[in-house]
Design an enzyme around this catalytic site. Structure first.
Site, PDB file in Angstrom:
ATOM      1  N   THR A  73       0.862  -0.807   0.217  1.00 55.66           N
ATOM      2  CA  THR A  73      -0.202   0.278   0.278  1.00 55.66           C
ATOM      3  C   THR A  73       0.584   1.218   0.359  1.00 55.66           C
ATOM      4  O   THR A  73       1.791   1.110   0.305  1.00 55.66           O
ATOM      5  CB  THR A  73      -0.865   0.180   1.078  1.00 55.66           C
ATOM      6  OG1 THR A  73      -0.244  -0.416   2.519  1.00 55.66           O
ATOM      7  CG2 THR A  73      -2.052  -1.070   1.660  1.00 55.66           C
TER       8      THR A  73
ATOM      9  N   SER B 160      -6.705  11.092   2.289  1.00 57.42           N
ATOM     10  CA  SER B 160      -8.285  10.700   1.219  1.00 57.42           C
ATOM     11  C   SER B 160      -9.395  11.443   0.921  1.00 57.42           C
ATOM     12  O   SER B 160      -9.919  12.683   1.892  1.00 57.42           O
ATOM     13  CB  SER B 160      -7.633   9.616  -0.079  1.00 57.42           C
ATOM     14  OG  SER B 160      -8.144   9.570  -1.490  1.00 57.42           O
ATOM     15  N   HIS B 161     -10.311  10.415   0.859  1.00 58.75           N
ATOM     16  CA  HIS B 161     -12.126  10.367   0.649  1.00 58.75           C
ATOM     17  C   HIS B 161     -11.893   9.831   1.771  1.00 58.75           C
ATOM     18  O   HIS B 161     -13.087  10.464   2.320  1.00 58.75           O
ATOM     19  CB  HIS B 161     -12.698  10.003  -0.271  1.00 58.75           C
ATOM     20  CG  HIS B 161     -12.172   8.643  -0.671  1.00 58.75           C
ATOM     21  ND1 HIS B 161     -11.083   8.552  -0.824  1.00 58.75           N
ATOM     22  CD2 HIS B 161     -12.664   7.763  -0.482  1.00 58.75           C
ATOM     23  CE1 HIS B 161     -10.634   6.968  -0.751  1.00 58.75           C
ATOM     24  NE2 HIS B 161     -11.373   6.742  -0.459  1.00 58.75           N
TER      25      HIS B 161
ATOM     26  N   LYS C 271       2.074   9.366   3.854  1.00 57.57           N
ATOM     27  CA  LYS C 271       1.795   8.866   2.824  1.00 57.57           C
ATOM     28  C   LYS C 271       3.826   9.255   2.380  1.00 57.57           C
ATOM     29  O   LYS C 271       3.849  10.536   1.689  1.00 57.57           O
ATOM     30  CB  LYS C 271       0.995   8.402   1.221  1.00 57.57           C
ATOM     31  CG  LYS C 271       0.920   9.002   0.309  1.00 57.57           C
ATOM     32  CD  LYS C 271       0.024   8.680  -0.746  1.00 57.57           C
ATOM     33  CE  LYS C 271       0.259   9.523  -1.755  1.00 57.57           C
ATOM     34  NZ  LYS C 271      -0.808   9.830  -2.388  1.00 57.57           N
TER      35      LYS C 271
ATOM     36  N   ASP D 230     -12.014  15.529  -3.620  1.00 51.67           N
ATOM     37  CA  ASP D 230     -11.770  15.208  -2.221  1.00 51.67           C
ATOM     38  C   ASP D 230     -11.822  15.400  -1.416  1.00 51.67           C
ATOM     39  O   ASP D 230     -11.198  16.518  -1.260  1.00 51.67           O
ATOM     40  CB  ASP D 230     -11.647  13.973  -2.552  1.00 51.67           C
ATOM     41  CG  ASP D 230     -10.463  13.598  -3.159  1.00 51.67           C
ATOM     42  OD1 ASP D 230      -9.759  14.228  -3.041  1.00 51.67           O
ATOM     43  OD2 ASP D 230      -9.523  12.363  -2.204  1.00 51.67           O
TER      44      ASP D 230
ATOM     45  N   ASP E 203      -8.530  15.144  -0.357  1.00 53.11           N
ATOM     46  CA  ASP E 203      -7.072  15.579  -0.529  1.00 53.11           C
ATOM     47  C   ASP E 203      -6.579  16.558  -1.201  1.00 53.11           C
ATOM     48  O   ASP E 203      -4.893  16.535  -2.233  1.00 53.11           O
ATOM     49  CB  ASP E 203      -5.928  14.851  -0.486  1.00 53.11           C
ATOM     50  CG  ASP E 203      -5.691  13.293  -1.341  1.00 53.11           C
ATOM     51  OD1 ASP E 203      -7.461  13.399  -1.400  1.00 53.11           O
ATOM     52  OD2 ASP E 203      -4.717  12.940  -1.163  1.00 53.11           O
TER      53      ASP E 203
ATOM     54  N   ASP F 243      -7.711  15.457  -5.113  1.00 48.90           N
ATOM     55  CA  ASP F 243      -6.785  14.367  -6.398  1.00 48.90           C
ATOM     56  C   ASP F 243      -8.439  13.904  -6.985  1.00 48.90           C
ATOM     57  O   ASP F 243      -7.806  13.378  -7.880  1.00 48.90           O
ATOM     58  CB  ASP F 243      -5.412  13.259  -5.747  1.00 48.90           C
ATOM     59  CG  ASP F 243      -6.654  12.080  -4.847  1.00 48.90           C
ATOM     60  OD1 ASP F 243      -7.162  12.271  -4.541  1.00 48.90           O
ATOM     61  OD2 ASP F 243      -5.505  11.257  -4.001  1.00 48.90           O
ATOM     62  N   ARG F 244      -9.422  13.944  -6.435  1.00 48.79           N
ATOM     63  CA  ARG F 244     -10.008  12.997  -6.480  1.00 48.79           C
ATOM     64  C   ARG F 244     -11.307  14.307  -7.703  1.00 48.79           C
ATOM     65  O   ARG F 244     -10.970  15.802  -6.868  1.00 48.79           O
ATOM     66  CB  ARG F 244     -11.253  11.959  -5.920  1.00 48.79           C
ATOM     67  CG  ARG F 244     -10.354  11.167  -5.930  1.00 48.79           C
ATOM     68  CD  ARG F 244     -11.715  10.197  -4.749  1.00 48.79           C
ATOM     69  NE  ARG F 244     -10.577   8.575  -4.433  1.00 48.79           N
ATOM     70  CZ  ARG F 244     -11.271   7.737  -4.319  1.00 48.79           C
ATOM     71  NH1 ARG F 244     -12.624   7.745  -3.690  1.00 48.79           N
ATOM     72  NH2 ARG F 244     -10.608   6.661  -3.877  1.00 48.79           N
TER      73      ARG F 244
ATOM     74  N   GLU G 246      -8.674   6.439 -13.945  1.00 48.42           N
ATOM     75  CA  GLU G 246      -9.696   5.461 -13.008  1.00 48.42           C
ATOM     76  C   GLU G 246     -10.805   5.712 -12.735  1.00 48.42           C
ATOM     77  O   GLU G 246     -11.556   6.403 -12.523  1.00 48.42           O
ATOM     78  CB  GLU G 246      -9.239   5.630 -11.857  1.00 48.42           C
ATOM     79  CG  GLU G 246      -7.673   4.707 -11.276  1.00 48.42           C
ATOM     80  CD  GLU G 246      -6.850   4.433 -10.246  1.00 48.42           C
ATOM     81  OE1 GLU G 246      -7.075   3.451  -9.795  1.00 48.42           O
ATOM     82  OE2 GLU G 246      -7.073   5.610  -8.934  1.00 48.42           O
ATOM     83  N   GLU G 247     -11.959   4.468 -12.910  1.00 52.28           N
ATOM     84  CA  GLU G 247     -12.905   4.359 -12.802  1.00 52.28           C
ATOM     85  C   GLU G 247     -13.518   5.329 -11.300  1.00 52.28           C
ATOM     86  O   GLU G 247     -14.852   6.022 -10.477  1.00 52.28           O
ATOM     87  CB  GLU G 247     -14.230   3.530 -12.656  1.00 52.28           C
ATOM     88  CG  GLU G 247     -13.953   2.700 -11.305  1.00 52.28           C
ATOM     89  CD  GLU G 247     -13.521   2.486 -10.497  1.00 52.28           C
ATOM     90  OE1 GLU G 247     -14.324   2.962  -9.866  1.00 52.28           O
ATOM     91  OE2 GLU G 247     -12.730   2.201  -9.582  1.00 52.28           O
ATOM     92  N   SER G 248     -12.556   5.596  -9.856  1.00 47.71           N
ATOM     93  CA  SER G 248     -13.164   5.662  -9.136  1.00 47.71           C
ATOM     94  C   SER G 248     -12.652   7.446  -8.702  1.00 47.71           C
ATOM     95  O   SER G 248     -12.178   7.799  -7.762  1.00 47.71           O
ATOM     96  CB  SER G 248     -12.215   5.372  -7.609  1.00 47.71           C
ATOM     97  OG  SER G 248     -10.294   5.608  -8.189  1.00 47.71           O
TER      98      SER G 248
ATOM     99  N   LYS H 218      -3.394  11.252 -10.038  1.00 51.34           N
ATOM    100  CA  LYS H 218      -4.305  12.382 -10.291  1.00 51.34           C
ATOM    101  C   LYS H 218      -4.452  13.242  -9.475  1.00 51.34           C
ATOM    102  O   LYS H 218      -4.635  13.863  -8.311  1.00 51.34           O
ATOM    103  CB  LYS H 218      -5.527  11.232  -9.782  1.00 51.34           C
ATOM    104  CG  LYS H 218      -6.331  10.689  -8.150  1.00 51.34           C
ATOM    105  CD  LYS H 218      -6.904   9.729  -8.130  1.00 51.34           C
ATOM    106  CE  LYS H 218      -7.107   9.160  -6.893  1.00 51.34           C
ATOM    107  NZ  LYS H 218      -6.493   7.744  -6.891  1.00 51.34           N
TER     108      LYS H 218
ATOM    109  N   ARG I 125     -16.080  -5.104  -4.834  1.00 57.36           N
ATOM    110  CA  ARG I 125     -16.162  -3.960  -5.435  1.00 57.36           C
ATOM    111  C   ARG I 125     -16.146  -4.616  -6.633  1.00 57.36           C
ATOM    112  O   ARG I 125     -15.879  -5.912  -7.091  1.00 57.36           O
ATOM    113  CB  ARG I 125     -14.862  -3.753  -5.543  1.00 57.36           C
ATOM    114  CG  ARG I 125     -14.470  -2.246  -5.176  1.00 57.36           C
ATOM    115  CD  ARG I 125     -13.484  -0.902  -4.907  1.00 57.36           C
ATOM    116  NE  ARG I 125     -13.490  -0.549  -4.258  1.00 57.36           N
ATOM    117  CZ  ARG I 125     -13.962   0.551  -3.105  1.00 57.36           C
ATOM    118  NH1 ARG I 125     -14.959   1.086  -3.072  1.00 57.36           N
ATOM    119  NH2 ARG I 125     -13.233   1.637  -2.430  1.00 57.36           N
TER     120      ARG I 125
HETATM  121  C1  G1P Z   1      -9.499   2.749  -4.385  1.00 55.19           C
HETATM  122  C2  G1P Z   1      -9.735   3.118  -5.278  1.00 55.19           C
HETATM  123  C3  G1P Z   1      -8.295   3.076  -6.639  1.00 55.19           C
HETATM  124  C4  G1P Z   1      -8.216   4.287  -6.010  1.00 55.19           C
HETATM  125  C5  G1P Z   1      -7.819   4.268  -4.457  1.00 55.19           C
HETATM  126  C6  G1P Z   1      -6.587   5.324  -4.012  1.00 55.19           C
HETATM  127  O1  G1P Z   1      -8.920   1.980  -3.892  1.00 55.19           O
HETATM  128  O2  G1P Z   1     -11.019   1.831  -5.924  1.00 55.19           O
HETATM  129  O3  G1P Z   1      -9.040   3.413  -8.161  1.00 55.19           O
HETATM  130  O4  G1P Z   1      -6.514   4.294  -6.122  1.00 55.19           O
HETATM  131  O5  G1P Z   1      -8.615   3.760  -3.720  1.00 55.19           O
HETATM  132  O6  G1P Z   1      -7.328   6.492  -3.988  1.00 55.19           O
HETATM  133  P1  G1P Z   1      -9.953   0.606  -3.401  1.00 55.19           P
HETATM  134  O7  G1P Z   1     -10.263   1.142  -1.684  1.00 55.19           O
HETATM  135  O8  G1P Z   1     -10.439  -0.033  -4.681  1.00 55.19           O
HETATM  136  O9  G1P Z   1      -8.238  -0.405  -3.250  1.00 55.19           O
HETATM  137 ZN    ZN Z   2      -8.005  11.622  -2.194  1.00 58.09          ZN
END
Ligand code: G1P
Ligand code: ZN
Length: 543
Positions: free
Chosen positions: A18, A113-114, A126, A277, A279, A281-282, A363-365, A376, A496
């Site tokens: 990670t 992050s989120h 990180k 989000d 930080d 990046d999203r 990424e789809e996320s 991102k 998921r």
């Molecule tokens: C999730 C998102 C992935 C993204 C990550 C960090 O990871 O699915 O695309 O890179 O957060 O923001 P996951 O929880 O699916 O491992």
């Molecule tokens: Zn983030």
């Protein structure tokens, strides 16, 4: 005076592989916990002596005290200089930019992050390397190894740095530069996008709502969208970063960013809606009455990037994470450029970007970005959309409709089953894996399986192989399901399920995605035995 503190709290549970350490805030508040991770990071990169770093975070609870600790430790470890965002704030993409621009040896980004923030919520740290991107697995693995064997850390006893005042300070012999978090990032955006064109768009009456979700993008969006580009004041909402993000999840998805989605679906919707989000990046992008899936957004941006000055000469290629829809592949094929399918996680794009093999990634996320940084970048995606709309002078719906007419539409949805007991989730995945090779040719709920496999990625740049990156099932009729367990959840396991159905050019592209995806959803539920394993019939979140 530097003091050497004997290590007392081993850091348990940082998963190897990670890209950082994400835990409950109170875990980070245990004596020596943060210190151990920071010392482990310095040790893992061959020490901090003479080096230069960037430090900043998304402003969540513990951000500022953690920065003080990191600064004192960097000084004790002999670092030459640390660049810090004023008041401890730096969005993740802005930190990535500062690392690259100043050619530092890396940076420490404080964020979860989120995930929600606060004393009872989440915190994270990180390390990003000198290219500005999340540390690759080799580095994170050696940080992890260090955390297991560390027996002391070094910290300077010194007064706190004044994080509120820009300019140069010192801590021991180490230089500390407090910088405005927005200035350099904004300057970078001005090189990529036609600010005059976007300004003219706003002057013409174009309206926007940007929801910063009480997180780090507030100051960035206010400075860029309102002050520089002329969007009326009040266009950026929830713009003051708060330590607890106002009690919400700073996650731009239909559940947590419901307020802006409701607005965009209402009669009073502005022309464009967006959110980012914790930080920064999203991103989430909406038009009046329409939600743009991140997969479609990547495809539209790839097809139109040349309209922005920074990408005028075209793009070298597009990379998407494996569960991201095939929409961007279709654009790459038409443009005759490279396309890559990588495992989930931004770090897998780093090599492709560094090697110049791709320009855009997604990424789809809700993650989209380009070679301008190595993270991102939420606001960047918003600005590229605005630049495209300013050039085309069409609505978001118009741009999407046109895109689907050219390329067809990849109906897409992700279904998340959260807080599933880990045993049940692992059992589900291992059962699925054990029957993968028999699935092709079988039929479920009226859908035939063409192929089924586990995704394994061979990095074309460094030759490394990442295995077990999720299961892909392809059905006849251009439908696909992808299954994987989240690597970022903090409670049990999150399953998921990514569902996709292609509708070619000429088909009706305005159906309800969940209706269109019902067949592939039913077939997938049977194949994986979702109810049997989890007791659930419905997901917690559908995006
Ligand atoms: C999730 C998102 C992935 C993204 C990550 C960090 O990871 O699915 O695309 O890179 O957060 O923001 P996951 O929880 O699916 O491992
Ligand atoms: Zn983030």
């Amino acid at each position: 005076m530097t003091i050497e503190v004997v290590n007392t709290t081993p850091i348990e549970g940082q998963k190897p592989g990670t890209s950082g350490l994400r835990k409950k805030t109170r875990v980070f508040m245990q004596p020596t916990y943060l210190e151990n991770f920071v010392q482990a990071t310095f040790n893992a990169i061959g020490g901090a002596k003479g080096k230069c770093f960037v430090v900043g975070g998304d402003g969540r609870f513990l951000n500022r005290p953690a920065i003080q600790t990191i600064l004192k430790m960097a000084a004790a470890n002999g670092a030459a200089k640390v660049i810090v965002g004023q008041n401890g704030l730096l969005s993740t993409p802005a930190a990535s930019h500062l690392i690259r621009q100043n050619q530092t040896d890396g940076g420490l980004i404080l964020s979860a992050s989120h995930n929600p923030g606060g004393i009872d919520q989440d915190f994270g740290v990180k390390f990003n390397t000198a290219n500005g991107g999340p540390a690759p697995e080799g580095v994170t693995d050696s940080i992890y190894l260090q955390t297991q064997s560390l027996d002391h850390y070094s910290i300077l006893q010194a007064p706190d740095v004044d994080l509120g005042t820009t300019g140069t300070q010192a801590i021991g012999t180490m230089q500390v530069d407090i910088v405005d978090p927005v200035t350099d990032y904004q300057a970078l955006m001005e090189t990529l996008f036609d600010f005059d064109k976007i300004r003219a768009l706003f002057i013409s009456g174009f309206t926007i709502r940007f929801d910063a979700m009480h997180a780090v993008t507030g100051p960035y969006a206010t400075a860029i969208l309102q002050d520089a580009l002329g969007a009326p004041s009040g266009s950026v909402v929830n713009a003051i970063p708060l330590e607890d993000f106002g009690g919400g999840h700073p996650d731009p998805n239909p559940v947590w960013a419901k307020e802006i989605i409701d607005l965009m679906m209402s009669d009073t919707a502005p022309d464009f809606g967006a959110a980012s989000d914790g930080d920064g990046d999203r991103n989430m992008v909406l038009g009046r009455g329409i939600y743009v899936t991140p997969s479609d957004s990547l495809a539209v941006l790839a097809a139109n990037a040349h309209l922005a000055p920074g990408y005028r000469d075209g793009i070298a290629g597009v990379a998407r994470s494996m569960p991201t829809s095939l929409a961007s592949d279709r654009v790459a094929a038409k443009l005759g450029i490279n396309s890559y399918e990588t495992p989930t996680g931004w770090k897998f794009f780093g090599n492709l970007l560094d090697a110049g093999m791709v320009t855009l990634c997604g990424e789809e996320s809700a993650g989209t970005g380009s070679n301008h940084v190595r993270e991102k970048d939420g606001l960047w995606a918003v600005l590229l959309w605005l630049n495209i709309l300013a050039e085309r002078r069409e609505s978001v719906t118009g741009v999407l409709t046109d895109h689907w007419q050219i390329y067809g539409r990849d109906y897409y949805s992700r279904h998340d089953y959260e807080a599933v007991p880990s045993d049940a989730a692992n059992q589900l995945m291992s059962e699925l894996r054990s029957k993968l090779s028999d699935l092709a040719g079988q039929s479920f709920a009226g859908l035939n399986i063409v192929s089924a496999d586990e995704f394994s990625y061979l990095d074309p740049v460094d030759g490394s192989v990442s295995e077990n990156q999720g299961v892909r099932i392809n059905f006849t009729g251009d439908a696909r399901a992808v299954l994987r367990l989240s690597g970022t959840g903090t409670e049990g396991a999150t399953l998921r399920v990514y569902l996709e159905q292609f509708a070619p050019c000429g088909a009706n592209h305005f159906k309800d995605p969940q209706d269109v995806l019902e067949k592939v959803r039913n077939a997938t539920s049977i194949i994986i035995g979702i109810e049997r394993h989890t007791g659930r019939t419905n997901p917690d979140v559908m995006t």
